[in-house]
Every structure is written in structure tokens, then in C-alpha cells.
Design an enzyme around this catalytic site. Structure first.
Site, PDB file in Angstrom:
ATOM      1  CD1 TRP A   1      39.158  73.739  93.667  1.00  0.00           C
ATOM      2  CD2 TRP A   1      41.051  72.562  93.467  1.00  0.00           C
ATOM      3  NE1 TRP A   1      38.898  72.452  94.083  1.00  0.00           N
ATOM      4  CE2 TRP A   1      40.034  71.711  93.976  1.00  0.00           C
ATOM      5  CE3 TRP A   1      42.319  72.032  93.265  1.00  0.00           C
ATOM      6  CZ2 TRP A   1      40.258  70.364  94.264  1.00  0.00           C
ATOM      7  CZ3 TRP A   1      42.554  70.697  93.564  1.00  0.00           C
ATOM      8  CH2 TRP A   1      41.528  69.875  94.060  1.00  0.00           C
TER       9      TRP A   1
ATOM     10  NE  ARG B   1      24.615  83.988  91.149  1.00  0.00           N
ATOM     11  CZ  ARG B   1      24.316  82.984  90.338  1.00  0.00           C
ATOM     12  NH1 ARG B   1      23.086  82.824  89.909  1.00  0.00           N
ATOM     13  NH2 ARG B   1      25.241  82.131  89.964  1.00  0.00           N
TER      14      ARG B   1
ATOM     15  CB  THR C   1      36.739  78.162  92.436  1.00  0.00           C
ATOM     16  OG1 THR C   1      35.820  77.147  92.853  1.00  0.00           O
ATOM     17  CG2 THR C   1      38.119  77.868  92.987  1.00  0.00           C
TER      18      THR C   1
ATOM     19  CG  PHE D   1      24.321  79.111  84.504  1.00  0.00           C
ATOM     20  CD1 PHE D   1      24.872  77.916  84.930  1.00  0.00           C
ATOM     21  CD2 PHE D   1      23.019  79.398  84.890  1.00  0.00           C
ATOM     22  CE1 PHE D   1      24.156  77.023  85.703  1.00  0.00           C
ATOM     23  CE2 PHE D   1      22.290  78.507  85.665  1.00  0.00           C
ATOM     24  CZ  PHE D   1      22.864  77.312  86.067  1.00  0.00           C
TER      25      PHE D   1
ATOM     26  CE  LYS E   1      29.831  81.899  86.430  1.00  0.00           C
ATOM     27  NZ  LYS E   1      29.092  81.524  87.575  1.00  0.00           N
TER      28      LYS E   1
ATOM     29  CE  LYS F   1      26.261  75.860  89.216  1.00  0.00           C
ATOM     30  NZ  LYS F   1      26.815  76.478  90.428  1.00  0.00           N
TER      31      LYS F   1
ATOM     32  CG  PHE G   1      41.846  71.116  85.886  1.00  0.00           C
ATOM     33  CD1 PHE G   1      41.140  70.148  86.586  1.00  0.00           C
ATOM     34  CD2 PHE G   1      41.189  72.307  85.575  1.00  0.00           C
ATOM     35  CE1 PHE G   1      39.822  70.350  86.964  1.00  0.00           C
ATOM     36  CE2 PHE G   1      39.872  72.524  85.948  1.00  0.00           C
ATOM     37  CZ  PHE G   1      39.187  71.535  86.641  1.00  0.00           C
TER      38      PHE G   1
ATOM     39  CB  ALA H   1      22.348  83.290  85.066  1.00  0.00           C
TER      40      ALA H   1
END
Length: 556
Positions: free
Chosen positions: A409, A94, A73, A301, A71, A105, A381, A273
Site C-alpha cells: 500500500w 474481478r 491491494t 471476501f 486483499k 465498501k 500498518f 462472494a
């Protein structure tokens, strides 16, 4: 491919003055923290407050899985893509917490060639905002216990102290503690608790305050305890408000940094969140809207948590009107929701994809309830197949959603151009009719049940006896008009993290309720969720190091 930290450390950053110039911010409006970080002055925010707002784009996601969704990224890469298209854009994010950074994480700077930098600074101490919040929280706790020790003029009932200490670290042994042990001068013996800083009410207050006046108003309303008569005792009653505000004076100002492609990024505040309201500060978002034509922000999230709270708490309280929402998913995560183990996610499996895509379907339905146009993007991906991508694209179009692939990415802004163009088309052709999910006037129980049924897909809600008692007390205090902030696992639409896909036939169990009177919302804690996380058996901290040359390794 190189690791995220290697890419970030090789980046050629420009001085933050050059980043500010893209937004017509003058040097006198920057409070510099070295060459690559700055806070925005109060004078700047006052000077631009009458400008028209740009377009507000929220980035959210399906429920997180071990397969990863990307998210942040996507948010960063999308901002870079707008820059490549010649658009004046700002990313509003954030700040990361040290808890997940050293836990499981990792950091929250994006990934690959879609990162904000300086990555190490952002993920560690940054500009000290979290330290200021922690200090203000614990000053209030110290003043509270000192008041009880020094004669207890306010008749505080030590059995009804509800204010908790905090620290920005996962430390499970501090969840439930006993304080005041020792001799008479060491304070009254009582049970106490810790929460992680991102779950502190002061974090929420900072992120919802418009200015210093509003910050002090909210800080003063914090309920720290109840007296022997059952009446609330506030931070104002303790005389704590001014000193807390002094600690938060600089933390209230948004931070400006840059992406790998020098797109401006305003990074400020960081409530989780799953246990808090999950959005960056109102000040940062409103400032960004005055500085740019397009503002890309995110909520934590999955959309069942972050987006719901962004819409029902932040937008409601701040008067924000989102123009579009981007829903991030991956082929791998959808197959994981369809029952495929993590080790096999690189193999084409349309059967599992069709089974797991119900999670995406539910999030689409939820977001459309708010009246905001939805664009679904797949974070690409190399193992994704054309058959899998084509199936998801058709699935989205059948549900009146736009669709675009994202390759940020690997390619940075260039890989986000298709998504950026799809959003620009959506902003031009799809009108937003934003509306919150529920009205302020309905009872708190009805608000909780509306979220549980409409967003999570639950059949209903059960409450512990303690939660029912607290709901009555909050209503008696005249705070039933507040929105609700539900603390729930991020891994499932339900309150049971093992239920993947689109669970049904379940009820949500509310075991605890408390009011954040300064933040002006009511928190309902569900399932096994905790406001002080713990570390895993092999936390990320084991891999983090710094060499003799001062170069940090192991951050991700």
C-alpha cells in the site's frame, strides 16, 4: 499520504499496447477502448490455448472487518513485485460493482501504490460488461412476461415465475415489487423481485463459460419458471438464448488494463462472494495462465466464502489446479476479532491479538484441507509493533505456513518483494495436492452440511420447509450432482454477522434454495443475507463528485 484517487489520477499510464507487448500480445489482438483499456480477441485465446499453463496463485483473506484487510491491494502489489523481480506475471481480478462503489465498501481497484488504473473507469462503467449482463438478464425477464401476456403457449404458472430482474445498484425498495398494474395490456399482475447484477445467474454463467458455444449452452438451460404441471420452463423454451448471447458477445471477452507500475492486469466478471460464487471469469484466468509464468488471482471476501467457492465451484468446473494460496490478514483486524473497538486498534494489545487470531487459525486450517500450500501475509500498518508481528509469524510457522510482511500500500511492488520471494520459495519447495472439499456424487444436503461443518465450524444445518421442498425438486430434476454456492454473511464464519473470532456451538439456517441450472450450481441462502443490498444512512455516493474540468473526486 495522498488519497487513492489522487494517486491514481497522478499516475503516468502507458498505452495499453505497451502493456500488451509485455505478454507478447500483438495490436491486432486488442480491441481498444481508448488508450488505456482493451478487450482481448477471441482469435488470441484460440491461438494460445495449447501453451503450457503458468503457476496459479490465489489471494484470499480472513473475514472482513471495519479495520480493513487489503486483499485486492495485496494482489495488485504482489503482481508488481513479481515484475520487479523480473518475472512474467499477470494479475487476474474481478470487475467492481456500482453497488458497493456508491454504498459502503467503495471501489475494487486496490489502494495506495498498489492499484490498477484507470481507477475511475474501472469503478464506474469500464467497458460496459455489467451493462450487457443487466440487459441480457432483463431481456429474458421481458420475454418471459410478454410470453404470458401473448397467450402463454408454454402454460407458465405466474405463481411459479422464479426469474428476477436485476440492476447494478443497491436499491432495497426493488427487492419485492408488484408488476403488471394498470390495464389489461400492461401484463398480468404478479409479485416480482430484483437482485443486484452481480447476483444474477447470467453473471455466473459469463464467468464460468469457456467460449460462445458454452455460453449459449448455459444460457439456454436457465430455468425461468415452472408450468402448471410443475415442469421447468427454460430460456431456450422462450426462444431467448440467441438474443441474450448477442448482447453478451463483447462482454465475454476479458479486459486488459495495467497497474500503477504497468504490470498487466486482466479484469473480467464480478460476482460477489457473499451472495454469488465470488470469482473472476474462467476465460480471464485461463487466458492469463497461457500468457504468463505466474498468475495472481483473488476470490471475494474471506476464505470461508471466496476461496471455498474458488476451489469447489470454479476450479472443479474449469479444471484449474491452484499452486499456492496467499491468506491476507492485518494486526488491526485480528485485534478487532479479539474485541478491540475500531478507535483503539492502533495501540499494541497482545492479549486481544491472541484472542482474535483464532479467526486466522480457522482460515489456515480450512485452506490446508484443500491440499494447497498456504502463505500468510500481514498487510502492514505503521501502528503494528514488532511484538505483534513476531507473535503472528510464530503462530503461522507453528501451523506449517510460510509468512511474509506486505508493505505494498505504501511502497507498491517494492513493498511486496518479501512476499513474492516467499511465494517463489513455496512454489519450488511445497507441492500442491489440490482436491475439492466434497465429491459431486453426494446429496445436496450433505454438500451443504460439509461446508457448514468443515469450513464454518457449525454443528449442523437446519432447513426451512420451503428449502427442503426445493431440494427435493432439484434432485428430481437430476441436478443433485451440482456443487453448492452458499449465500452467507461475509463478516463471520457463522451465518450471524455479530459472531466474530472463531464461533462454535451454532447451526447454519438455510431459508431458501434455488438452482442456477445454466451456471450449474445450487444456491443455498442462509441467515439474513439478501441478494439485493441496500444503501446505508450515509452512502459513499454523497462524497462523489465531478468538477467543471471533468476530474472525478471522492472515489475510493
Amino acid at each position: 499520504m495522498k488519497s487513492d484517487i489522487e494517486i491514481a489520477q497522478e499516475a503516468k499510464m502507458v498505452h495499453i499496447r505497451e502493456v500488451a507487448e509485455k505478454l507478447a500480445i500483438q495490436e491486432e489482438d486488442l480491441e481498444l477502448y481508448g488508450r488505456y483499456k482493451a478487450k482481448l480477441s477471441d482469435e488470441l485465446m484460440k491461438r494460445i490455448e495449447d501453451r503450457p499453463d503458468g503457476k496459479l496463485i490465489l489471494v484470499t483473506a480472513i473475514n472482513p472487518t471495519p479495520a480493513g484487510e487489503g486483499k485486492t491491494t495485496t494482489s495488485v502489489g504482489l503482481g508488481e513485485a513479481f515484475g520487479k523481480l523480473g518475472k512474467k506475471a499477470v494479475i487476474a481480478l474481478r470487475e467492481p460493482s456500482l453497488g458497493p462503489c456508491f454504498g459502503v465498501k467503495g471501489g475494487a481497484a486496490g489502494g495506495g501504490y498498489a492499484q490498477v488504473v484507470p481507477m475511475e473507469d474501472l469503478n464506474l462503467h469500464f467497458t460496459g460488461d455489467f451493462h450487457a449482463i443487466t440487459s441480457a438478464n432483463n431481456l429474458l425477464a421481458a420475454l418471459l412476461d410478454n410470453h404470458i401476456q401473448q397467450g402463454n403457449e408454454l402454460r407458465i404458472d405466474p405463481r411459479q415465475v422464479i426469474w428476477k430482474r436485476c440492476m447494478d445498484m443497491n436499491d432495497r425498495v426493488l427487492r419485492n415489487i408488484v408488476v403488471g398494474l394498470g390495464n389489461k395490456m400492461d401484463g398480468m399482475v404478479r409479485e416480482d423481485h430484483f437482485v443486484i447484477t452481480v447476483a444474477s445467474e447470467i453473471m455466473a454463467i459469463l464467468c464460468l463459460s469457456d467460449d460462445m458455444h458454452d455460453l449459449k449452452r448455459r444460457l439456454g438451460k436457465i430455468i425461468v419458471a415452472y408450468n402448471f404441471e410443475g415442469s421447468p420452463v427454460t430460456a431456450d423454451d422462450l426462444g431467448a438464448t440467441g438474443a441474450m448471447a448477442a448482447l453478451l458477445k463483447d462482454a465475454l471477452k476479458p479486459n486488459l488494463i495495467q497497474t500503477l507500475e504497468h504490470t498487466p492486469a486482466i479484469v473480467h466478471g464480478g460476482p460477489f462472494a457473499n451472495i454469488a460464487h465470488g470469482c473472476n471469469s474462467v476465460r480471464a484466468t485461463k487466458t492469463a495462465l497461457k500468457l504468463a509464468d505466474y498468475v495472481i488471482t483473488e476470490a471475494g471476501f474471506g476464505a470461508d466464502l471466496g476461496a471455498e467457492k474458488f476451489f469447489d465451484i470454479k476450479c472443479r468446473k474449469a479444471g484449474l489446479f491452484p499452486d499456492a494460496v496467499v491468506l491476507v490478514a492485518t494486526v488491526r483486524a485480528l485485534k478487532y476479532n479479539g474485541g478491540v473497538p475500531k478507535s483503539d486498534l492502533g495501540t499494541e494489545n497482545l492479549k486481544a491479538l491472541k484472542k482474535g487470531i483464532v479467526n486466522l487459525e480457522k482460515h489456515i486450517e480450512n485452506l490446508q484441507k484443500y491440499g494447497v500450500p498456504v502463505v500468510v501475509t500481514l498487510n502492514s500498518f505503521v501502528t503494528d509493533t514488532s511484538a505483534e508481528i513476531g507473535y503472528i509469524e510464530r503462530f503461522c510457522e507453528e501451523r506449517n505456513c510460510e509468512f511474509a510482511l506486505s508493505k505494498v500500500w505504501e511502497q507498491g511492488g517494492e513493498g511486496g518483494i518479501a512476499l513474492a520471494e516467499k511465494i517463489l520459495w513455496t512454489l519450488e519447495h511445497r507441492e500442491s495436492h489440490f482436491r475439492p472439499l466434497y465429491e459431486d456424487s453426494i446429496p445436496l444436503e450433505e454438500k451443504i452440511e460439509t461446508i457448514a461443518k468443515e469450513i464454518y465450524g457449525a454443528d449442523g444445518v437446519t432447513y426451512s420447509a420451503a428449502a427442503q421442498k426445493e431440494l427435493k425438486r432439484i434432485a428430481g430434476l437430476g441436478m443433485s450432482t451440482f456443487p453448492v454456492c452458499i449465500a452467507k454473511t461475509q463478516y463471520s464464519l457463522s451465518d450471524d454477522q455479530t459472531k466474530l473470532g472463531r464461533p462454535s456451538g451454532f447451526v447454519v439456517n438455510v431459508r431458501e434454495v434455488y438452482v442456477s441450472a445454466g451456471a450449474e450450481f445450487v444456491v443455498a441462502v442462509t441467515g439474513a443475507i439478501t441478494t439485493m443490498p441496500g444503501l446505508s444512512k450515509s452512502p459513499a455516493a454523497y462524497s462523489i463528485d465531478v468538477g467543471d474540468d471533468g476530474v472525478i473526486t471522492g472515489l475510493f
